[in-house]
Scaffold this motif. Sequence first.
Motif, PDB file in Angstrom:
ATOM      1  N   UNK A  12      41.872  43.729  57.360  1.00  0.00           N
ATOM      2  CA  UNK A  12      40.814  43.136  58.160  1.00  0.00           C
ATOM      3  C   UNK A  12      41.410  42.555  59.447  1.00  0.00           C
ATOM      4  N   UNK A  67      51.644  44.273  53.135  1.00  0.00           N
ATOM      5  CA  UNK A  67      50.843  45.220  52.354  1.00  0.00           C
ATOM      6  C   UNK A  67      49.688  44.546  51.627  1.00  0.00           C
ATOM      7  N   UNK A  68      49.741  43.215  51.471  1.00  0.00           N
ATOM      8  CA  UNK A  68      48.611  42.534  50.825  1.00  0.00           C
ATOM      9  C   UNK A  68      47.360  42.624  51.693  1.00  0.00           C
ATOM     10  N   UNK A 106      45.440  45.707  50.748  1.00  0.00           N
ATOM     11  CA  UNK A 106      45.003  45.573  49.351  1.00  0.00           C
ATOM     12  C   UNK A 106      43.745  44.719  49.296  1.00  0.00           C
ATOM     13  N   UNK A 107      43.728  43.683  50.111  1.00  0.00           N
ATOM     14  CA  UNK A 107      42.546  42.824  50.190  1.00  0.00           C
ATOM     15  C   UNK A 107      41.337  43.602  50.709  1.00  0.00           C
ATOM     16  N   UNK A 113      40.031  46.352  48.210  1.00  0.00           N
ATOM     17  CA  UNK A 113      39.396  45.795  47.011  1.00  0.00           C
ATOM     18  C   UNK A 113      37.998  45.290  47.360  1.00  0.00           C
ATOM     19  N   UNK A 114      37.893  44.551  48.472  1.00  0.00           N
ATOM     20  CA  UNK A 114      36.588  44.023  48.877  1.00  0.00           C
ATOM     21  C   UNK A 114      35.618  45.159  49.175  1.00  0.00           C
ATOM     22  N   UNK A 166      31.502  38.481  48.762  1.00  0.00           N
ATOM     23  CA  UNK A 166      31.289  39.912  48.966  1.00  0.00           C
ATOM     24  C   UNK A 166      30.308  40.491  47.948  1.00  0.00           C
ATOM     25  N   UNK A 175      38.359  45.779  40.801  1.00  0.00           N
ATOM     26  CA  UNK A 175      38.656  45.446  42.203  1.00  0.00           C
ATOM     27  C   UNK A 175      38.908  43.950  42.359  1.00  0.00           C
ATOM     28  N   UNK A 178      42.179  42.405  44.022  1.00  0.00           N
ATOM     29  CA  UNK A 178      42.128  41.385  45.078  1.00  0.00           C
ATOM     30  C   UNK A 178      42.979  40.177  44.693  1.00  0.00           C
ATOM     31  N   UNK A 224      46.859  40.047  45.029  1.00  0.00           N
ATOM     32  CA  UNK A 224      47.534  39.845  46.315  1.00  0.00           C
ATOM     33  C   UNK A 224      48.126  38.433  46.389  1.00  0.00           C
TER      34      UNK A 224
END
Lengths: 410, 410
Positions: free
Chosen positions: A43, A71-72, A75-76, A79-80, B57, B65, B69, B72
């Motif tokens: 994001x 890399x997190x 991943x965030x 997933x969202x 979300x 997921x 999340x 992380x």
Amino acid sequence: MKVLVQKFGGSSVADLECMKKVRAKVLDAVAQGYKVVVVLSARAGQTNKLVEMAYQWSDEPNPAEYDALLATGEQESIALFSMLLNDAGVKARSMVGYQVPVLTDNSYGSARIISIEAGHFLSELERFDVVVMAGFQGYSMENRITTLGRGGSDTSAVAIAAALSAEIGTVDCHIYTDVDGVYTTDPRMVPKATKIPKISYDEMLEMASMGAKVLQIRSVEFAKKYKVPVWVRSTFTNDEGTLVTQEDESMMESVMVSGVAFDKDQVRITILGVPDQPGVSAALFAPLADHEILVDMIVQKASREGITDMTYTVSHKDLKRALVYTEKVAEEIGAQGIEYDDQVAKVSVIGVGMRNHSGVAAIAFSALHKANINILMISTSEIKISCLIHANELEKAVRTLHTTFGLDGE
Amino acid sequence: MKVLVQKFGGSSVADLECMKKVRAKVLDAVAQGYKVVVVLSARAGQTNKLVEMAYQWSDEPNPAEYDALLATGEQESIALFSMLLNDAGVKARSMVGYQVPVLTDNSYGSARIISIEAGHFLSELERFDVVVMAGFQGYSMENRITTLGRGGSDTSAVAIAAALSAEIGTVDCHIYTDVDGVYTTDPRMVPKATKIPKISYDEMLEMASMGAKVLQIRSVEFAKKYKVPVWVRSTFTNDEGTLVTQEDESMMESVMVSGVAFDKDQVRITILGVPDQPGVSAALFAPLADHEILVDMIVQKASREGITDMTYTVSHKDLKRALVYTEKVAEEIGAQGIEYDDQVAKVSVIGVGMRNHSGVAAIAFSALHKANINILMISTSEIKISCLIHANELEKAVRTLHTTFGLDGE
């Protein structure tokens, strides 16, 4: 299986509202019967936040851990976004670099993709409607997390499209950005700039390297190598965008010049009175290369009485360091002195059509001459002619060439 | 290879300053010649932030997921901490769940560990001085990220110690918390409470379940199963802490009672005038179990003229729902009515010594009686005696029993 790859950048997934717009694009593709691979960046702002944190923790963060931290971010976002898709009744799952897996070398921070395992990915596409894949990241043979460098998400998208294409035939890759395609030149400078419906990989590479920053260069190289059709489209419109693809006869016939690119980030450095001996160029440019100073244009004046001038350009950020090494070399080789000019800019005309049409250079030079624009340096390639000019004449030069080669729209 | 597992919770790694204190502990162990496995939670607050984001979300986030999340959080803390170690000249690397790998089942949000691959981990311990492992997370056979549930980092630490023990002999596990060990009772209630130097797994399980929330119950069960010696120590002192280990003769001989635990979260529900027929208990407790209402103590009064009272306790949060189901059943079985009392508390004396010493219960009841404390319910196990009493008498009861069984310190 009909597969489509869609890539969205950080600003397209910045928050919940943005992600909902992106979801609409993905649902469209699902409704059209595609199995969709969505490639996302972190994001907007997230990567910068993580970089900042790393440098709070360490003056020189361990490169492997730096990549693990960064890399997190994806991943965030994946997933969202997968949550949103599942809420819309679409079977979706996220996959980070190692889950795909995207195998890379160990060059943390700018890792190169070695291979992508398509078999497992395809079986996941059979189980799910959408696979949401983390861009920008990979996984090394040493069981470490890697990142591909800024903008690497474009490369991730093209790479997964290439890997899937090898198994199931051509898979298109849609790269969504905040512009609706590739233009003949920067519309902010030339309002008559028009969108190019179709452009070759080579032209795109020249456009991209010239500052038309729509696609990361590496991703275009990747697309070219694996013949992946890449569409540059806007997240905010339904426009078809620009297709970046293989050069074909029709493209070469139709137009001589596809676009006019420019680059304001140029400084010209001249070494005066260089003794014209073998090895002088090497003596000058080797130390620059050793210190990772990227030299763009190079011109050597015709020698007169064994003495010549050497001129080259670098970007503003490298100026200071370039001067240091150049002065040292100038002294060693007995040159008369050095001077530099940071009020210059580069304008280029680009087109695969040049291969078949002679005289493009002559037309360009003549047009600039008629507009009273002085050409300071020239460099040419098979599909590009670049001229260094005074910075204050750049806009006039771009407009002149854009009109001269018939690129003006309504 | 001499290996030590050290686990630090979220508040121990909350920020840079905290992490530097933790680093000192790790460097100590390295200096003592240990290869160190550091297990970390997410930084304090980070998991809550991610949970909040998930519910922004989605009203009902996809469980897989959601885990991806949350995972992380530890990836961030282990990468940052590994940077600090490398900066101190220690060869360290981070490992998230799938890198270990910690194989779990697919129960997202509360996954159970199936196995840990120790071979690869040991080879990494040969290459590195310290491996910093993400607590709380695992990886399922379906190639998905899982989490072990809140507090799961304790379990991660014990599990890796168990896996390594199987290969190289007993590996100690140090769990660092904000207290310096396990106490005979809560020192906030009884200032004369003393630290227990050594406690058995079974006693620890009883202490933990009674609200002495030093170690997660699951981690103690794991430690018991694989005979992992667990030290509960403080991040902020150099105290040896409490060793949680196997019961041995010396422990059983020395003391009858190791500690006094208590639980304020109890409500007593009574069903009056229940016809004393076979199947009545099942009729009552089955619906409670079906709705995941945890029943703690259960007592059935001696029947008189075919009529009896049933009493049980639940926690406050389950009271409303328990009443609903109990009222329904009471009507069905023709009971006279129900009543409840939420001004009750449970006090327990715990000790493996009870196995060899008779009369512990009698001593406890007599002590409470002398202190004029009314016992409402009693339940006993092999190493525990619990009494339900009025809530306003809890403190007096705990102090009385603590003194009676000789646990008071200076």
